[in-house]
Design an enzyme around this catalytic site. Structure first.
Site, PDB file in Angstrom:
ATOM      1  N   SER A 122       0.826  -1.217   0.000  1.00  0.00           N
ATOM      2  CA  SER A 122       0.000   0.000   0.000  1.00  0.00           C
ATOM      3  C   SER A 122       0.861   1.269   0.000  1.00  0.00           C
ATOM      4  CB  SER A 122      -0.967   0.002   1.187  1.00  0.00           C
ATOM      5  OG  SER A 122      -0.283   0.236   2.391  1.00  0.00           O
ATOM      6  N   SER A 123       2.137   1.141  -0.354  1.00  0.00           N
ATOM      7  CA  SER A 123       3.049   2.290  -0.375  1.00  0.00           C
ATOM      8  C   SER A 123       3.210   2.834  -1.789  1.00  0.00           C
ATOM      9  CB  SER A 123       4.414   1.845   0.151  1.00  0.00           C
ATOM     10  OG  SER A 123       5.445   2.690  -0.323  1.00  0.00           O
ATOM     11  N   PRO A 124       2.811   4.098  -2.013  1.00  0.00           N
ATOM     12  CA  PRO A 124       2.942   4.672  -3.364  1.00  0.00           C
ATOM     13  C   PRO A 124       4.385   4.699  -3.866  1.00  0.00           C
ATOM     14  CG  PRO A 124       1.492   6.027  -1.994  1.00  0.00           C
ATOM     15  CD  PRO A 124       2.127   5.012  -1.085  1.00  0.00           C
TER      16      PRO A 124
END
Lengths: 202, 202
Positions: B14-16
């Site tokens: 979920s880390s851009p």
């Protein structure tokens, strides 16, 4: 040289990455054809807004950042010696800078470079007014005049207004750049900033 | 291809910035001649240690980071659509990844890329096991087998052990790279990492 608007370069005098950036901005100016406006600010004022501690004091991140400060300096060929006291208050230096900018504008940036070198290459305690005055004197500033300025409420007020203005622009880190209204946080974002100027954004 | 040790590439699904890095690591492998070991982890586990919130939720930094996620993706030519729910738990994806790595190792990285694309380009909710299973199925994974694996305590334990091991290595961010024992945090540190490999450090 500069054709477009200047690049605003915000930094705190006790910020290692801000210091590394101070060695890179002249090259940035040459490559982009933009002038650099030096704008010292106070990370302490930011921390009151963000509620965040300094990275160096956070578990895991702290040890990494202390290692990375010197690694980043070496990467860029910048002299660096970890200060024995870190961080320190840099408000005396900020007041001196903006007073110089008003009274002796040609001396402001040379003074800023000398103050950064004193803290990050010579391990001087730049939180002390006497140290700031001594370093300014080597840049050609009259010590008595600067000593009086540092105690002048008008100089303190002007500094506070400038720091507040940087907060109003949402400047939250050091170094932090704004060019053509676009913000870039961090010394490692200089390549992206350059590309932004070259392409006119994307 | 790879001559030296592999580059460990840690990331949260979920880390851009971890997602942008996922588009860059194949090029990094080619340029450095090092293999990439994909190692999904859980930023939530890190936050319990550091006591820090996600950058996106911090005053001032949060707005900047949300702007910077898409700007950084565009800079690198990576498709990016801000997820309508952010962040989400990515533990189902992590469990699926390590189960695949054990059972069908050739599918693990293609699955990771597909899961990242689902979240950051197609706005799918990857916190749902059914979404993870559907995406894995498109990569050639048997849905029933994966469904059973996601409910298997042994798979959960193995995932926890791997995430704990990343914490023991002091991995605190996404993306986070370790090569030849040297850590590099952040997608914008890939150029420095490359130079580190090329020079053998400095």
């Amino acid at each position: 040289m500069a054709q477009g608007t200047a690049i605003d370069y915000y930094f705190d005098f006790s910020s290692p990455y801000g210091y590394v950036a101070s060695h890179l901005v002249d090259g940035l100016a040459q490559r982009t054809g933009r002038a650099i406006t030096w704008r010292p600010m106070l990370i302490g004022a930011v921390m009151k807004v963000t509620g965040q501690p300094l990275m160096a004091s956070i578990p895991l991140k702290g040890d990494y950042s202390i290692m990375d400060f010197s690694r980043t300096a070496r990467f860029h060929g910048v002299p660096y010696k970890a200060p024995s006291t870190f961080p320190v208050s840099s408000i005396a230096g900020v007041r001196a800078f903006y007073w110089l900018q008003d009274k002796h504008p040609a001396l402001a940036v040379p003074f800023a470079k000398a103050l950064y070198a004193a803290y990050f290459a010579e391990d001087r305690d730049i939180s002390l007014a006497e140290t700031v005055i001594e370093i300014a004197a080597k840049c050609g500033v009259d010590p008595a005049a600067l000593s009086a300025a540092l105690a002048d409420p008008a100089v303190k007020d002007r500094t506070k207004q400038i720091v507040d203005a940087s907060l109003a622009l949402r400047v939250f880190g050091s170094p932090y750049f704004i060019v053509d209204g676009e913000p870039f946080w961090g010394v490692d974002r200089i390549p992206m900033l350059e590309e932004w100027v070259r392409r006119g954004g994307w």
